[in-house]
Design an enzyme around this catalytic site. Structure first.
Site, mmCIF file in Angstrom:
data_model
loop_
_atom_site.group_PDB
_atom_site.id
_atom_site.type_symbol
_atom_site.label_atom_id
_atom_site.label_comp_id
_atom_site.label_asym_id
_atom_site.label_seq_id
_atom_site.Cartn_x
_atom_site.Cartn_y
_atom_site.Cartn_z
ATOM 1 N N CYS A 79 -3.425 -0.073 5.357
ATOM 2 C CA CYS A 79 -2.767 0.300 4.115
ATOM 3 C C CYS A 79 -3.266 1.669 3.665
ATOM 4 O O CYS A 79 -4.474 1.914 3.623
ATOM 5 C CB CYS A 79 -3.066 -0.745 3.036
ATOM 6 S SG CYS A 79 -2.399 -0.328 1.422
ATOM 7 N N CYS B 298 -5.487 1.078 0.249
ATOM 8 C CA CYS B 298 -6.748 0.320 0.176
ATOM 9 C C CYS B 298 -7.429 0.092 1.520
ATOM 10 O O CYS B 298 -8.462 -0.570 1.578
ATOM 11 C CB CYS B 298 -6.516 -1.014 -0.526
ATOM 12 S SG CYS B 298 -5.572 -2.211 0.452
ATOM 13 N N CYS C 75 1.436 -4.764 0.568
ATOM 14 C CA CYS C 75 0.061 -5.094 0.950
ATOM 15 C C CYS C 75 -0.419 -6.236 0.056
ATOM 16 O O CYS C 75 -0.296 -6.166 -1.169
ATOM 17 C CB CYS C 75 -0.826 -3.865 0.783
ATOM 18 S SG CYS C 75 -2.589 -4.177 1.018
ATOM 19 N N CYS D 185 -3.500 -4.800 -2.387
ATOM 20 C CA CYS D 185 -3.309 -3.862 -3.505
ATOM 21 C C CYS D 185 -1.859 -3.765 -3.976
ATOM 22 O O CYS D 185 -1.560 -3.016 -4.898
ATOM 23 C CB CYS D 185 -3.833 -2.478 -3.144
ATOM 24 S SG CYS D 185 -2.800 -1.599 -1.944
ATOM 25 N N CYS E 97 10.044 -3.151 8.933
ATOM 26 C CA CYS E 97 10.450 -1.754 8.898
ATOM 27 C C CYS E 97 9.587 -1.070 7.832
ATOM 28 O O CYS E 97 9.779 -1.289 6.638
ATOM 29 C CB CYS E 97 11.935 -1.707 8.544
ATOM 30 S SG CYS E 97 12.697 -0.121 8.727
#
Length: 129
Positions: free
Chosen positions: A45, A48, A94, A97, A117
């Site tokens: 991510c 984070c 995510c 976060c 995607c």
């Protein structure tokens, strides 16, 4: 209304990354740095650093965005119903976060049949050493 958290994200991310990750934007098709990447490693991510996808599950979907057939773990992401832009889709964020990553569609390869995607701007690649 602007919050301290928004200001923190704006300080950490570029304008494009902030638009995509925190405001649910989308990068232009075929413009992201990871669309054609074949480098082995972990996709993290952008916000984070949580592990999200492994390069082993990345494939060329021809969609213009990095595509994966499964997340690194089922609890690495969360899915939300997205009714924006006059259509119904499943948004992927995510789990740690809640950064916007992209969308998941039921037209991917086996064994899952799914196509995650994902915007390149929402990811960092940690290459295998």
């Amino acid at each position: 209304m602007q919050t301290d958290c928004d200001n923190d994200w704006k300080a950490k991310l570029t304008a494009e990354e902030y638009n995509i990750c925190r405001q649910k934007g989308t990068e232009a098709a075929f413009s992201g740095i990871y669309v054609d990447t074949k480098t082995e490693g972990l996709y993290l991510c952008k916000c984070c650093d949580a592990p999200l996808f492994e390069s082993d599950s990345k494939y060329n979907s021809g969609s213009g965005w990095p595509s994966f057939w499964k997340p690194i773990q089922s609890n690495a992401i969360k899915e939300n119903r997205d009714e924006s832009h006059g259509m119904v889709r499943i948004e992927v964020v995510c789990a740690q976060c809640e950064s916007h990553l992209g969308h998941v569609f039921p037209d991917g390869p086996q064994p899952t049949g799914l196509r995650y995607c994902i915007n390149s701007a929402s990811l960092n690649l940690d290459p295998k050493k």
